[in-house]
Design an enzyme around this catalytic site. Structure first.
Site, short mmCIF file in Angstrom:
data_model
loop_
_atom_site.label_atom_id
_atom_site.label_comp_id
_atom_site.label_asym_id
_atom_site.label_seq_id
_atom_site.Cartn_x
_atom_site.Cartn_y
_atom_site.Cartn_z
N LYS A 34 0.83 -1.21 0.00
CA LYS A 34 0.00 0.00 0.00
C LYS A 34 0.87 1.26 0.00
CE LYS A 34 -1.94 2.13 3.44
NZ LYS A 34 -2.74 2.54 4.63
N ASP A 37 -6.70 0.72 0.96
CA ASP A 37 -6.75 0.72 2.42
C ASP A 37 -8.10 0.16 2.88
OD1 ASP A 37 -8.58 2.70 1.90
OD2 ASP A 37 -7.64 4.22 3.18
#
Length: 214
Positions: free
Chosen positions: A124, A142
């Site tokens: 991420k 997320d």
């Protein structure tokens, strides 16, 4: 499991997002590629507001890997001790700074694999840096994106990698650069986890969520 929205519906979803916010931006503060990496790494299990508060003074004195090494771990901790998991994060920041100096000439690399080799930098974080700094159409998934992706049918998937691929495969190319920003902000302020604000949602009529709030 929620099915994937039809291509034409997806185009309408992101057309509306773009009309409402043509150039969405992340909410973390940074001054260069290095401070972006550090800010995103610090933001794990913490709020952007909290990270920005802690890094405001930090980045004034340590905005390069070498300056961070010169600052030292204990002084770094003093700056970030209000952030969750600050001791472990401080160790990672020092280690990644050393690696950037030793292996990358003090520069932040533009490869996902190289970024993910840095301590505290997962997929991420790497995707955020690739997207924001290097302008690659990388999708940083997320909890907000995972939730609304499955809830709405925009990008359903059983895990974050599957959701990331659903965005890459199904969001029209012209929207790829900003897709994850639109989705994060939508999840943060409108499509809330417990009480989604469906009455204020600009895609409520397109969303597949069956338990819409009034």
């Amino acid at each position: 499991m929620v099915v994937q929205l039809h291509y034409n519906v997806m185009r309408e979803v992101f057309t509306r997002f773009r009309a409402a916010s043509p150039t969405p931006e992340g909410e973390l503060h940074y001054t260069n590629a290095y401070t972006l990496v550090v800010a995103v790494a610090l933001s794990a299990q913490a709020t952007d507001v909290g990270v920005n508060r802690a890094t405001r003074a930090l980045f004034e004195v340590a905005d390069t890997p070498q300056k961070m090494l010169d600052l030292g771990e204990e002084r770094l901790i003093e700056h970030i001790k209000t952030i969750g998991l600050f001791r472990n994060k401080a160790k990672n920041v020092m280690r990644l700074s050393q690696i950037l100096v030793d292996e990358f000439g003090g520069e932040v690399p533009s490869s996902r694999a190289a970024l993910e080799s840095l301590p505290g930098v997962g997929r991420k974080t790497a995707n955020v840096v690739l997207n924001i700094w290097w302008h690659f159409p990388a999708q940083a998934v997320d909890t907000h994106i995972f939730r609304i992706g499955n809830r709405s049918g925009i990008c359903p998937g059983k895990d974050v990698v599957a959701v990331e691929r659903a965005i890459e495969d199904n969001v029209p190319a012209e929207f790829q650069q900003h897709a994850h920003h639109w989705l994060i902000l939508h999840g943060r302020y409108i499509c809330l986890a417990r009480k989604p604000r469906c009455g204020d949602c600009l895609i409520a009529d397109l969303c597949l969520f069956e338990e819409k709030t009034v």
